[in-house]
Design a protein around this motif. Structure first.
Motif, PDB file in Angstrom:
ATOM      1  N   UNK A 114       2.949  15.784   6.266  1.00  0.00           N
ATOM      2  CA  UNK A 114       3.342  15.898   7.672  1.00  0.00           C
ATOM      3  C   UNK A 114       3.940  14.606   8.209  1.00  0.00           C
ATOM      4  N   UNK A 115       3.338  13.465   7.834  1.00  0.00           N
ATOM      5  CA  UNK A 115       3.879  12.167   8.290  1.00  0.00           C
ATOM      6  C   UNK A 115       5.312  11.982   7.824  1.00  0.00           C
ATOM      7  N   UNK A 116       5.559  12.308   6.547  1.00  0.00           N
ATOM      8  CA  UNK A 116       6.910  12.137   5.999  1.00  0.00           C
ATOM      9  C   UNK A 116       7.904  13.016   6.757  1.00  0.00           C
ATOM     10  N   UNK A 117       7.487  14.264   7.059  1.00  0.00           N
ATOM     11  CA  UNK A 117       8.386  15.158   7.791  1.00  0.00           C
ATOM     12  C   UNK A 117       8.739  14.536   9.137  1.00  0.00           C
ATOM     13  N   UNK A 118       7.693  14.019   9.826  1.00  0.00           N
ATOM     14  CA  UNK A 118       7.908  13.434  11.154  1.00  0.00           C
ATOM     15  C   UNK A 118       8.891  12.270  11.090  1.00  0.00           C
ATOM     16  N   UNK A 119       8.738  11.433  10.058  1.00  0.00           N
ATOM     17  CA  UNK A 119       9.559  10.207   9.961  1.00  0.00           C
ATOM     18  C   UNK A 119      10.831  10.397   9.139  1.00  0.00           C
ATOM     19  N   UNK A 120      11.069  11.640   8.709  1.00  0.00           N
ATOM     20  CA  UNK A 120      12.262  11.940   7.902  1.00  0.00           C
ATOM     21  C   UNK A 120      12.384  11.028   6.682  1.00  0.00           C
ATOM     22  N   UNK A 121      11.244  10.853   5.992  1.00  0.00           N
ATOM     23  CA  UNK A 121      11.242  10.074   4.761  1.00  0.00           C
ATOM     24  C   UNK A 121      10.539  10.898   3.678  1.00  0.00           C
ATOM     25  N   UNK A 122      10.582  10.403   2.438  1.00  0.00           N
ATOM     26  CA  UNK A 122       9.735  10.939   1.371  1.00  0.00           C
ATOM     27  C   UNK A 122       9.072   9.755   0.688  1.00  0.00           C
ATOM     28  N   UNK A 123       7.898  10.014   0.093  1.00  0.00           N
ATOM     29  CA  UNK A 123       7.242   8.973  -0.695  1.00  0.00           C
ATOM     30  C   UNK A 123       7.570   9.206  -2.160  1.00  0.00           C
ATOM     31  N   UNK A 124       7.992   8.140  -2.864  1.00  0.00           N
ATOM     32  CA  UNK A 124       8.283   8.244  -4.296  1.00  0.00           C
ATOM     33  C   UNK A 124       7.263   7.397  -5.027  1.00  0.00           C
ATOM     34  N   UNK A 125       6.484   8.042  -5.904  1.00  0.00           N
ATOM     35  CA  UNK A 125       5.433   7.313  -6.610  1.00  0.00           C
ATOM     36  C   UNK A 125       5.712   7.297  -8.107  1.00  0.00           C
ATOM     37  N   UNK A 126       5.717   6.096  -8.703  1.00  0.00           N
ATOM     38  CA  UNK A 126       5.911   5.989 -10.140  1.00  0.00           C
ATOM     39  C   UNK A 126       4.637   6.420 -10.846  1.00  0.00           C
ATOM     40  N   UNK A 127       4.767   7.342 -11.809  1.00  0.00           N
ATOM     41  CA  UNK A 127       3.589   7.822 -12.532  1.00  0.00           C
ATOM     42  C   UNK A 127       3.443   7.144 -13.890  1.00  0.00           C
ATOM     43  N   UNK A 128       4.460   6.366 -14.284  1.00  0.00           N
ATOM     44  CA  UNK A 128       4.437   5.813 -15.641  1.00  0.00           C
ATOM     45  C   UNK A 128       4.333   4.293 -15.651  1.00  0.00           C
ATOM     46  N   UNK A 129       4.006   3.721 -14.493  1.00  0.00           N
ATOM     47  CA  UNK A 129       3.906   2.251 -14.436  1.00  0.00           C
ATOM     48  C   UNK A 129       2.688   1.758 -15.190  1.00  0.00           C
ATOM     49  N   UNK A 130       2.563   0.451 -15.356  1.00  0.00           N
ATOM     50  CA  UNK A 130       1.384  -0.119 -16.006  1.00  0.00           C
ATOM     51  C   UNK A 130       0.153   0.250 -15.181  1.00  0.00           C
ATOM     52  N   UNK A 131      -0.999   0.304 -15.835  1.00  0.00           N
ATOM     53  CA  UNK A 131      -2.248   0.681 -15.141  1.00  0.00           C
ATOM     54  C   UNK A 131      -2.414  -0.107 -13.844  1.00  0.00           C
ATOM     55  N   UNK A 171       0.744   1.350 -10.170  1.00  0.00           N
ATOM     56  CA  UNK A 171       1.527   2.503  -9.730  1.00  0.00           C
ATOM     57  C   UNK A 171       1.910   2.336  -8.267  1.00  0.00           C
ATOM     58  N   UNK A 172       3.140   1.879  -8.038  1.00  0.00           N
ATOM     59  CA  UNK A 172       3.489   1.639  -6.637  1.00  0.00           C
ATOM     60  C   UNK A 172       4.200   2.843  -6.030  1.00  0.00           C
ATOM     61  N   UNK A 173       4.125   2.883  -4.705  1.00  0.00           N
ATOM     62  CA  UNK A 173       4.688   4.001  -3.975  1.00  0.00           C
ATOM     63  C   UNK A 173       5.700   3.426  -2.996  1.00  0.00           C
ATOM     64  N   UNK A 174       6.873   4.049  -2.938  1.00  0.00           N
ATOM     65  CA  UNK A 174       7.919   3.557  -2.040  1.00  0.00           C
ATOM     66  C   UNK A 174       8.259   4.644  -1.043  1.00  0.00           C
ATOM     67  N   UNK A 175       8.581   4.226   0.166  1.00  0.00           N
ATOM     68  CA  UNK A 175       9.009   5.194   1.158  1.00  0.00           C
ATOM     69  C   UNK A 175      10.534   5.115   1.253  1.00  0.00           C
TER      70      UNK A 175
END
Length: 448
Positions: free
Chosen positions: A393-410, A413-417
């Motif tokens: 819901x937050x992403x919809x409100x702010x017209x963004x998406x969160x992109x999360x790397x699933x294959x990063x080092x233990x 795993x960073x998340x970018x907006x």
């Protein structure tokens, strides 16, 4: 509850290929197809059902295949006698004759698909089995024989299979075989006391099959039997020598096996088998030979031909026994979303990412419902995707998406907006640019 319904199972000797095995089959098929293409072979697809008479004429009415192994039936609409194809050459050659394919010059053809034989299922032998085959029609010299054999060698090399060896023989022409056969029968009759019951049964119908006997008591006698190679005339010998010369010049290892005959009536001159010792008794993974008389038998103009067929199940079993390649991931991106508006956005974005050439799995509801963020993230992890794209819901409100790397080092795993409209470019850059990604990003197959 109603009483338990009986479950269906697959027909004996006919197997399901499940998604877990699909990557291996795909790797195999893609490899063989690219090798065939690299030698100029063109694809032909023929029907799985043909007239029964086609196989009786091609393979020979007194062979095991036609007598015992074919799935034949009468068409209930018009009474036609039909058969599920037990092998691929007869249909390919029928198509060549029917469509006059060879009239404007020789043709290099290949096919793949299921074949059917009513055999006792055993390891590596099934009632429905898959074959790749190649047929070169309209070429007379030993050069095309060598090309087909070298094409096979390239397939084994590309698949990393190094324990397959080549056995080679020449079975001359019909007249040379007739003379050999007469002497062979005479020789076996003179040694009748050594023949077992099976050999006596085969003596006049198919004496060559006696040479294949596994009976230790007969080995010595069989080894001393007249050899077909000694009956070949000048032309047949010259063809065989020409083939060996090209193979030697190209460093192709082979053994001449004078007992190698092949079970089908239409072969002449060159016959070959690729054999492995890793699969138990069923050692042949690919077999072929010349069939110059066949096209005339089918009512075509006399035209030479040669081909081979390889059994896919056996070769895939060989690939497995040599260490299975890691299963490729199911997708590049897994879309996670929560709420109705987010779902709408997720659909739109998933389509755009696919437009850009990436593979996307979009989370969809199960009987338990839409699923929490946590359960969706677990699915994202299991999908093998490099990135999860999250819309709540937050992403919809702010017209963004969160992109999360699933294959990063233990732990990293960073998340970018990212702004909704820039998400596609960002994700493509990450996947292709190898932002956080495995070794094979740069060779992504399907970027437009």
């Amino acid at each position: 509850m109603s009483d338990k319904k009986e479950k269906f199972t697959a027909i004996k000797g006919m197997n399901d290929i499940l998604p877990a095995d699909a990557p291996l089959w795909e790797l195999f098929e893609n490899t063989v197809e690219s090798v065939l293409k690299s030698y100029g072979y063109q694809k032909i697809v023929t029907p799985i059902v043909e007239e029964t008479g086609l196989f009786a004429r091609a393979i020979g009415a007194v062979t095991d295949i036609v007598e015992k192994e074919m799935y034949s039936f009468e068409d209930s609409m018009n009474g036609d006698q039909l058969t599920l194809r037990p092998e691929g050459t007869a249909g390919a050659v029928r198509a060549v004759v029917e469509h006059n394919l060879a009239y404007d010059g020789p043709k290099r053809l290949w096919y793949k698909g299921p074949m059917f034989r009513h055999e006792r299922p055993q390891r590596g032998r099934y009632r429905q089995f898959f074959q790749f085959g190649a047929e070169a029609i309209g070429f007379a010299g030993p050069d095309i024989d060598a090309e087909l054999i070298m094409l096979c060698r390239r397939v084994w090399d590309d698949l990393g299979l190094d324990n397959i060896r080549l056995e080679l023989n020449s079975i001359g022409n019909a007249e040379e075989r007739q003379r050999h056969r007469a002497d062979l029968i005479a020789y076996f009759e003179a040694n009748a006391s050594v023949l077992d019951a099976e050999a006596q049964r085969r003596l006049h119908a198919n004496p060559l099959r006696i040479l294949d006997t596994k009976n230790p008591a007969m080995q010595d006698m069989v080894n001393k039997a007249p050899k077909l190679l000694d009956y070949l005339g000048g032309e047949s010998l010259a063809h065989f020598e020409g083939l060996k010369k090209i193979l030697d010049a190209n460093n192709v290892q082979y053994t001449v096996n004078p007992r190698l005959v092949r079970g089908l009536d239409y072969y002449n001159r060159t016959v070959f088998e690729w054999v492995t010792d890793e699969l138990g008794a069923q050692g042949t993974v690919c077999a072929g030979g010349r069939y110059d008389p066949l096209i005339e038998t089918f009512g075509g103009k006399p035209t030479p031909g040669i081909g081979f067929a390889m059994g896919m199940e056996r070769l895939i079993e060989l690939m497995k026994s040599q260490g299975e390649p890691a299963a490729p991931s199911q997708c590049d991106v897994y879309m996670v979303h929560q709420g109705e508006e987010a779902q709408m956005k997720a659909f739109i974005l998933a389509e755009r990412i696919r437009d850009a050439g990436l593979d996307v799995v979009l989370h969809c509801a199960t009987p338990q419902g839409a699923g929490s963020f946590k359960s969706q993230m677990k699915k994202a992890d299991g999908s093998g995707a490099a990135f999860a794209v999250i819309i709540g819901e937050d992403e919809v409100k702010n017209e963004v998406v969160a992109v999360k790397s699933l294959r990063g080092a233990e732990g990293s795993a960073q998340q970018t907006s990212v702004a909704f409209d820039e998400a596609v470019d960002h994700i493509v850059d990450q996947v292709i640019g190898g932002g956080e990604c495995g070794p094979d990003c740069d060779e992504h197959h399907h970027h437009h």
